[in-house]
Design a protein around this motif. Sequence first.
Motif, PDB file in Angstrom:
ATOM      1  N   ALA A   1      22.510 -30.307  -6.985  1.00  0.00           N
ATOM      2  CA  ALA A   1      21.779 -30.003  -5.757  1.00  0.00           C
ATOM      3  C   ALA A   1      21.458 -28.516  -5.781  1.00  0.00           C
ATOM      4  O   ALA A   1      22.279 -27.700  -6.211  1.00  0.00           O
ATOM      5  N   VAL A   2      20.280 -28.150  -5.344  1.00  0.00           N
ATOM      6  CA  VAL A   2      19.880 -26.746  -5.249  1.00  0.00           C
ATOM      7  C   VAL A   2      20.142 -26.322  -3.813  1.00  0.00           C
ATOM      8  O   VAL A   2      19.516 -26.825  -2.879  1.00  0.00           O
ATOM      9  N   ILE A   3      21.110 -25.411  -3.656  1.00  0.00           N
ATOM     10  CA  ILE A   3      21.485 -24.931  -2.335  1.00  0.00           C
ATOM     11  C   ILE A   3      20.911 -23.536  -2.145  1.00  0.00           C
ATOM     12  O   ILE A   3      21.228 -22.626  -2.912  1.00  0.00           O
ATOM     13  N   GLY A   4      20.049 -23.376  -1.157  1.00  0.00           N
ATOM     14  CA  GLY A   4      19.472 -22.071  -0.842  1.00  0.00           C
ATOM     15  C   GLY A   4      20.339 -21.345   0.159  1.00  0.00           C
ATOM     16  O   GLY A   4      20.845 -21.940   1.109  1.00  0.00           O
ATOM     17  N   PHE A   5      20.550 -20.043  -0.063  1.00  0.00           N
ATOM     18  CA  PHE A   5      21.332 -19.266   0.893  1.00  0.00           C
ATOM     19  C   PHE A   5      20.825 -17.835   0.911  1.00  0.00           C
ATOM     20  O   PHE A   5      20.212 -17.356  -0.032  1.00  0.00           O
ATOM     21  N   GLY A   6      21.084 -17.168   2.002  1.00  0.00           N
ATOM     22  CA  GLY A   6      20.672 -15.773   2.150  1.00  0.00           C
ATOM     23  C   GLY A   6      19.183 -15.650   2.384  1.00  0.00           C
ATOM     24  O   GLY A   6      18.456 -16.632   2.495  1.00  0.00           O
ATOM     25  N   GLY A   7      18.739 -14.437   2.457  1.00  0.00           N
ATOM     26  CA  GLY A   7      17.320 -14.180   2.636  1.00  0.00           C
ATOM     27  C   GLY A   7      16.863 -14.427   4.060  1.00  0.00           C
ATOM     28  O   GLY A   7      17.616 -14.872   4.918  1.00  0.00           O
ATOM     29  N   PHE A   8      15.606 -14.125   4.291  1.00  0.00           N
ATOM     30  CA  PHE A   8      15.007 -14.310   5.605  1.00  0.00           C
ATOM     31  C   PHE A   8      13.590 -14.791   5.405  1.00  0.00           C
ATOM     32  O   PHE A   8      12.801 -14.147   4.710  1.00  0.00           O
ATOM     33  N   LEU A   9      13.274 -15.947   5.966  1.00  0.00           N
ATOM     34  CA  LEU A   9      11.953 -16.558   5.805  1.00  0.00           C
ATOM     35  C   LEU A   9      11.563 -16.715   4.338  1.00  0.00           C
ATOM     36  O   LEU A   9      10.422 -16.495   3.949  1.00  0.00           O
ATOM     37  N   GLY A  10      12.553 -17.053   3.508  1.00  0.00           N
ATOM     38  CA  GLY A  10      12.279 -17.283   2.088  1.00  0.00           C
ATOM     39  C   GLY A  10      12.280 -16.042   1.228  1.00  0.00           C
ATOM     40  O   GLY A  10      12.175 -16.122   0.010  1.00  0.00           O
ATOM     41  N   ILE A  11      12.408 -14.865   1.824  1.00  0.00           N
ATOM     42  CA  ILE A  11      12.409 -13.613   1.053  1.00  0.00           C
ATOM     43  C   ILE A  11      13.851 -13.228   0.749  1.00  0.00           C
ATOM     44  O   ILE A  11      14.691 -13.142   1.649  1.00  0.00           O
TER      45      ILE A  11
ATOM     46  N   TYR B   1      26.416 -31.572   4.590  1.00  0.00           N
ATOM     47  CA  TYR B   1      27.322 -31.707   3.455  1.00  0.00           C
ATOM     48  C   TYR B   1      28.357 -30.599   3.475  1.00  0.00           C
ATOM     49  O   TYR B   1      28.079 -29.482   3.904  1.00  0.00           O
ATOM     50  N   VAL B   2      29.550 -30.906   2.977  1.00  0.00           N
ATOM     51  CA  VAL B   2      30.617 -29.920   2.855  1.00  0.00           C
ATOM     52  C   VAL B   2      30.987 -29.833   1.381  1.00  0.00           C
ATOM     53  O   VAL B   2      31.105 -30.857   0.701  1.00  0.00           O
ATOM     54  N   VAL B   3      31.131 -28.614   0.901  1.00  0.00           N
ATOM     55  CA  VAL B   3      31.575 -28.394  -0.472  1.00  0.00           C
ATOM     56  C   VAL B   3      32.975 -27.784  -0.415  1.00  0.00           C
ATOM     57  O   VAL B   3      33.280 -27.016   0.485  1.00  0.00           O
ATOM     58  N   PRO B   4      33.845 -28.155  -1.369  1.00  0.00           N
ATOM     59  CA  PRO B   4      35.252 -27.757  -1.303  1.00  0.00           C
ATOM     60  C   PRO B   4      35.527 -26.348  -1.838  1.00  0.00           C
ATOM     61  O   PRO B   4      36.363 -26.157  -2.707  1.00  0.00           O
ATOM     62  N   PHE B   5      34.825 -25.361  -1.287  1.00  0.00           N
ATOM     63  CA  PHE B   5      34.979 -23.993  -1.788  1.00  0.00           C
ATOM     64  C   PHE B   5      35.108 -23.003  -0.649  1.00  0.00           C
ATOM     65  O   PHE B   5      34.578 -23.217   0.438  1.00  0.00           O
ATOM     66  N   THR B   6      35.783 -21.915  -0.950  1.00  0.00           N
ATOM     67  CA  THR B   6      35.872 -20.827   0.011  1.00  0.00           C
ATOM     68  C   THR B   6      34.609 -19.978  -0.079  1.00  0.00           C
ATOM     69  O   THR B   6      33.833 -20.084  -1.044  1.00  0.00           O
ATOM     70  N   LYS B   7      34.422 -19.133   0.899  1.00  0.00           N
ATOM     71  CA  LYS B   7      33.286 -18.226   0.903  1.00  0.00           C
ATOM     72  C   LYS B   7      33.305 -17.336  -0.351  1.00  0.00           C
ATOM     73  O   LYS B   7      32.287 -17.090  -0.971  1.00  0.00           O
ATOM     74  N   GLU B   8      34.500 -16.889  -0.722  1.00  0.00           N
ATOM     75  CA  GLU B   8      34.648 -16.017  -1.900  1.00  0.00           C
ATOM     76  C   GLU B   8      34.268 -16.733  -3.194  1.00  0.00           C
ATOM     77  O   GLU B   8      33.626 -16.141  -4.066  1.00  0.00           O
ATOM     78  N   GLN B   9      34.663 -17.986  -3.329  1.00  0.00           N
ATOM     79  CA  GLN B   9      34.298 -18.759  -4.523  1.00  0.00           C
ATOM     80  C   GLN B   9      32.784 -18.925  -4.614  1.00  0.00           C
ATOM     81  O   GLN B   9      32.216 -18.811  -5.697  1.00  0.00           O
ATOM     82  N   LEU B  10      32.152 -19.191  -3.498  1.00  0.00           N
ATOM     83  CA  LEU B  10      30.702 -19.367  -3.496  1.00  0.00           C
ATOM     84  C   LEU B  10      29.977 -18.060  -3.772  1.00  0.00           C
ATOM     85  O   LEU B  10      28.974 -18.030  -4.478  1.00  0.00           O
ATOM     86  N   GLU B  11      30.494 -16.960  -3.243  1.00  0.00           N
ATOM     87  CA  GLU B  11      29.865 -15.661  -3.490  1.00  0.00           C
ATOM     88  C   GLU B  11      29.961 -15.260  -4.960  1.00  0.00           C
ATOM     89  O   GLU B  11      29.104 -14.559  -5.466  1.00  0.00           O
ATOM     90  N   ALA B  12      31.031 -15.708  -5.644  1.00  0.00           N
ATOM     91  CA  ALA B  12      31.215 -15.380  -7.060  1.00  0.00           C
ATOM     92  C   ALA B  12      30.504 -16.356  -7.996  1.00  0.00           C
ATOM     93  O   ALA B  12      30.419 -16.109  -9.200  1.00  0.00           O
ATOM     94  N   ALA B  13      29.972 -17.439  -7.457  1.00  0.00           N
ATOM     95  CA  ALA B  13      29.314 -18.469  -8.270  1.00  0.00           C
ATOM     96  C   ALA B  13      27.994 -17.948  -8.831  1.00  0.00           C
ATOM     97  O   ALA B  13      27.381 -17.041  -8.261  1.00  0.00           O
ATOM     98  N   PRO B  14      27.558 -18.537  -9.941  1.00  0.00           N
ATOM     99  CA  PRO B  14      26.255 -18.146 -10.500  1.00  0.00           C
ATOM    100  C   PRO B  14      25.141 -18.400  -9.479  1.00  0.00           C
ATOM    101  O   PRO B  14      25.153 -19.410  -8.782  1.00  0.00           O
ATOM    102  N   VAL B  15      24.214 -17.459  -9.381  1.00  0.00           N
ATOM    103  CA  VAL B  15      23.048 -17.607  -8.512  1.00  0.00           C
ATOM    104  C   VAL B  15      21.792 -17.530  -9.360  1.00  0.00           C
ATOM    105  O   VAL B  15      21.787 -16.933 -10.440  1.00  0.00           O
ATOM    106  N   TYR B  16      20.740 -18.136  -8.868  1.00  0.00           N
ATOM    107  CA  TYR B  16      19.512 -18.267  -9.648  1.00  0.00           C
ATOM    108  C   TYR B  16      18.287 -18.065  -8.769  1.00  0.00           C
ATOM    109  O   TYR B  16      18.344 -18.224  -7.553  1.00  0.00           O
ATOM    110  N   SER B  17      17.188 -17.793  -9.435  1.00  0.00           N
ATOM    111  CA  SER B  17      15.887 -17.911  -8.783  1.00  0.00           C
ATOM    112  C   SER B  17      15.442 -19.349  -9.009  1.00  0.00           C
ATOM    113  O   SER B  17      16.000 -20.054  -9.856  1.00  0.00           O
ATOM    114  N   ILE B  18      14.448 -19.777  -8.276  1.00  0.00           N
ATOM    115  CA  ILE B  18      13.932 -21.139  -8.476  1.00  0.00           C
ATOM    116  C   ILE B  18      13.464 -21.326  -9.914  1.00  0.00           C
ATOM    117  O   ILE B  18      13.716 -22.364 -10.524  1.00  0.00           O
ATOM    118  N   ASN B  19      12.810 -20.332 -10.494  1.00  0.00           N
ATOM    119  CA  ASN B  19      12.332 -20.446 -11.880  1.00  0.00           C
ATOM    120  C   ASN B  19      13.480 -20.595 -12.870  1.00  0.00           C
ATOM    121  O   ASN B  19      13.371 -21.335 -13.846  1.00  0.00           O
TER     122      ASN B  19
END
Length: 120
Positions: free
Chosen positions: A47-57, A78-96
């Motif tokens: 699943a592609v989860i979008g987070f952060g940004g404002f109006l897509g920026i 949906y709930v994912v079994p992670f803490t905020k810290e685990q998610l912040e340390a996870a790999p992040v990507y651009s759509i491309n």
Amino acid sequence: MPTVSRHTDAIAASRVIGTNVYNTAGESIGSIEDVMLDKTSNGIMFAVIGFGGFLGIGEKYHAIPWSLLDYEVDKGGYVVPFTKEQLEAAPVYSINELTGADGTRARDASYDYYKVDPYW
């Protein structure tokens, strides 16, 4: 047919996209922007989860293995079994980046980071 947790076996992608996602503390971490499908195995890559940004920026995206998302009716998301810290340390990507190399780089990094057994 419902699963053990009373969820149905099938759901339309259109019902999933836009659904909120929460961490274990009940904090909203974003929403499902898309679902990546594995054409060769007929499975869901992630699943592609979008987070952060404002109006897509400035928005960043997580690739989270589908098996880790659990729909909770009372949250309406949906709930994912992670803490905020685990998610912040996870790999992040651009759509491309998520779609580059047919999504396998993001898929492999995601399954490795979240320690999920590969389905492939």
